[in-house]
Design an enzyme around this catalytic site. Structure first.
Site, PDB file in Angstrom:
ATOM      1  N   ARG A  50       0.838  -1.215   0.000  1.00 56.87           N
ATOM      2  CA  ARG A  50       0.000   0.000   0.000  1.00 56.87           C
ATOM      3  C   ARG A  50       0.868   1.259   0.000  1.00 56.87           C
ATOM      4  O   ARG A  50       0.552   2.249  -0.669  1.00 56.87           O
ATOM      5  CB  ARG A  50      -0.959   0.004   1.188  1.00 56.87           C
ATOM      6  CG  ARG A  50      -1.958   1.157   1.121  1.00 56.87           C
ATOM      7  CD  ARG A  50      -3.024   1.087   2.197  1.00 56.87           C
ATOM      8  NE  ARG A  50      -2.470   1.234   3.523  1.00 56.87           N
ATOM      9  CZ  ARG A  50      -3.177   1.123   4.653  1.00 56.87           C
ATOM     10  NH1 ARG A  50      -4.474   0.845   4.606  1.00 56.87           N
ATOM     11  NH2 ARG A  50      -2.616   1.280   5.824  1.00 56.87           N
ATOM     12  N   LYS A 149      -2.656   7.090   1.194  1.00 53.67           N
ATOM     13  CA  LYS A 149      -2.366   7.365   2.610  1.00 53.67           C
ATOM     14  C   LYS A 149      -1.288   8.446   2.636  1.00 53.67           C
ATOM     15  O   LYS A 149      -0.102   8.169   2.806  1.00 53.67           O
ATOM     16  CB  LYS A 149      -1.940   6.073   3.314  1.00 53.67           C
ATOM     17  CG  LYS A 149      -2.132   6.148   4.823  1.00 53.67           C
ATOM     18  CD  LYS A 149      -2.114   4.789   5.462  1.00 53.67           C
ATOM     19  CE  LYS A 149      -1.972   4.847   6.957  1.00 53.67           C
ATOM     20  NZ  LYS A 149      -3.040   5.562   7.658  1.00 53.67           N
ATOM     21  N   GLU A 180     -15.968   6.943   6.203  1.00 54.36           N
ATOM     22  CA  GLU A 180     -15.176   6.302   7.255  1.00 54.36           C
ATOM     23  C   GLU A 180     -15.135   7.244   8.454  1.00 54.36           C
ATOM     24  O   GLU A 180     -15.702   8.336   8.406  1.00 54.36           O
ATOM     25  CB  GLU A 180     -13.756   6.001   6.747  1.00 54.36           C
ATOM     26  CG  GLU A 180     -13.009   7.217   6.233  1.00 54.36           C
ATOM     27  CD  GLU A 180     -11.650   6.897   5.601  1.00 54.36           C
ATOM     28  OE1 GLU A 180     -11.100   5.809   5.821  1.00 54.36           O
ATOM     29  OE2 GLU A 180     -11.147   7.775   4.881  1.00 54.36           O
TER      30      GLU A 180
HETATM   31  N1  PMP Z   1      -9.044   5.316   7.326  1.00 57.66           N
HETATM   32  C1  PMP Z   1      -8.121   6.243   7.589  1.00 57.66           C
HETATM   33  C2  PMP Z   1      -8.370   7.656   7.204  1.00 57.66           C
HETATM   34  C3  PMP Z   1      -6.929   5.865   8.219  1.00 57.66           C
HETATM   35  O1  PMP Z   1      -5.987   6.775   8.487  1.00 57.66           O
HETATM   36  C4  PMP Z   1      -6.725   4.515   8.584  1.00 57.66           C
HETATM   37  C5  PMP Z   1      -5.439   4.083   9.247  1.00 57.66           C
HETATM   38  N2  PMP Z   1      -5.332   4.598  10.541  1.00 57.66           N
HETATM   39  C6  PMP Z   1      -7.747   3.581   8.323  1.00 57.66           C
HETATM   40  C7  PMP Z   1      -8.884   4.022   7.666  1.00 57.66           C
HETATM   41  C8  PMP Z   1      -7.590   2.133   8.671  1.00 57.66           C
HETATM   42  O2  PMP Z   1      -6.651   1.517   7.828  1.00 57.66           O
HETATM   43  P1  PMP Z   1      -5.734   0.307   8.329  1.00 57.66           P
HETATM   44  O3  PMP Z   1      -6.661  -0.759   8.785  1.00 57.66           O
HETATM   45  O4  PMP Z   1      -4.958  -0.084   7.137  1.00 57.66           O
HETATM   46  O5  PMP Z   1      -4.894   0.818   9.432  1.00 57.66           O
END
Ligand code: PMP
Length: 287
Positions: A50, A149, A180
């Site tokens: 990623r 990200k 989210e």
């Molecule tokens: N959404 C956002 C905006 C994030 O920053 C994150 C990570 N903290 C997530 C979702 C969750 O992603 P992951 O499970 O890969 O940590």
């Protein structure tokens, strides 16, 4: 603490970036948050993949191969003698001039910090979290795609400020669909069926999200990726958030409406138990 920066390990005090680094000047860069449990890094390959996808999306060349990045990540845990914790991997555009053109940055800066993180107090994992909807909308995929990200977290931070002490902030897209929370993906359960918003609504493709989707397959109840409104969340039987730092945390109240019985749901508990098993028993060995 030993921090990896620009190819070498140095003390926390000496781990510094230039004031001309475009990561600082413009938020021009990308990152990952990774957890390790019991001497193994959880879903390391997925996080590294990623990171490199985020880099491609913003046309950033990472000055390490994936294999080198993987090794440096593991070595960061070893250098600090850690078996459980949280890794922050950052790649900035690097040092440039005061103009925003990335062409003037010669080389990306790579930073790896292996430490620990506690996102929510332990009691919230038992009793559940309160969430409020924020007025700040999640960024449109046509602007800066939330699937990247990136180091631009102001959108999420503004929502977090709105959520204040209430708990966590729910973010919608411009159409009013659920995306989210400020740093976590969303799942709901209704009549035994599991739903999560599609990434295209404007969310990060969470790695914990994909683990939950795998667990759901294993339970024989695959997750539907579908556009959700606040109505769907208000009327859900169960609701939980997922993220590397947060892991899986139940939500028991949204906008002053109790979710289900107002206590963590039984299916959510099953996901939490299975997730804990996976984190303890799988991953890339550090030592
Ligand atoms: N959404 C956002 C905006 C994030 O920053 C994150 C990570 N903290 C997530 C979702 C969750 O992603 P992951 O499970 O890969 O940590």
């Amino acid at each position: 603490m030993k921090v990896f920066i620009d190819g070498k390990f140095c003390s926390e005090r000496d781990a510094k970036v230039s004031v001309f680094d475009h990561g600082l000047l413009y938020g021009d860069g990308i990152f990952e948050g990774i957890r390790f449990y019991n001497g193994r890094v959880f879903r390391l390959t997925e996080h590294i993949d990623r990171l490199y996808d985020s880099a491609r999306a913003i046309a950033l060349t990472i000055p390490l191969s994936k294999a080198e990045m993987t090794e440096a990540t593991l070595e960061s845990c070893r250098q600090n003698g850690l078996r459980d914790g949280y890794i922050r991997l950052v790649v900035t555009r690097g040092v440039g001039d005061l103009g925003l053109n990335p062409k003037n940055c010669s080389r990306g800066t790579v930073i790896i910090i292996a430490a620990s993180i506690t996102l929510y107090p332990e009691e919230l994992y038992r009793n559940g979290l309160t969430v409020v909807t924020c007025a700040t909308r999640r960024m449109a995929p046509g602007a800066l795609n939330p699937a990247v990200k990136s180091l631009n977290y102001l959108n999420n931070i503004m929502a977090k400020i709105e959520a204040g002490s209430a708990g966590e902030g729910l973010m919608l897209n411009e159409q009013g669909y659920v995306t989210e929370c400020t740093g976590d993906n969303i799942f709901i359960i209704k009549n035994g069926k599991i739903f999560t918003p599609p990434i295209s609504a404007g969310a990060l493709g969470g790695i914990t999200r994909s683990v939950v989707m795998e667990i759901a397959e294993g339970f024989g109840t695959p997750v539907s990726e579908t556009n959700l409104t606040r109505y769907d969340l208000y009327t859900a039987d169960e609701f939980f958030l997922t993220g590397t730092a947060a892991e899986i945390i139940p939500v028991v109240n949204l906008d002053a409406r109790p979710i289900g019985e107002g206590t963590p749901g039984s299916l959510s508990e099953k996901f939490i138990t299975k997730f804990r098993e996976l984190t303890q028993a799988s991953g890339t060995p550090i030592y």
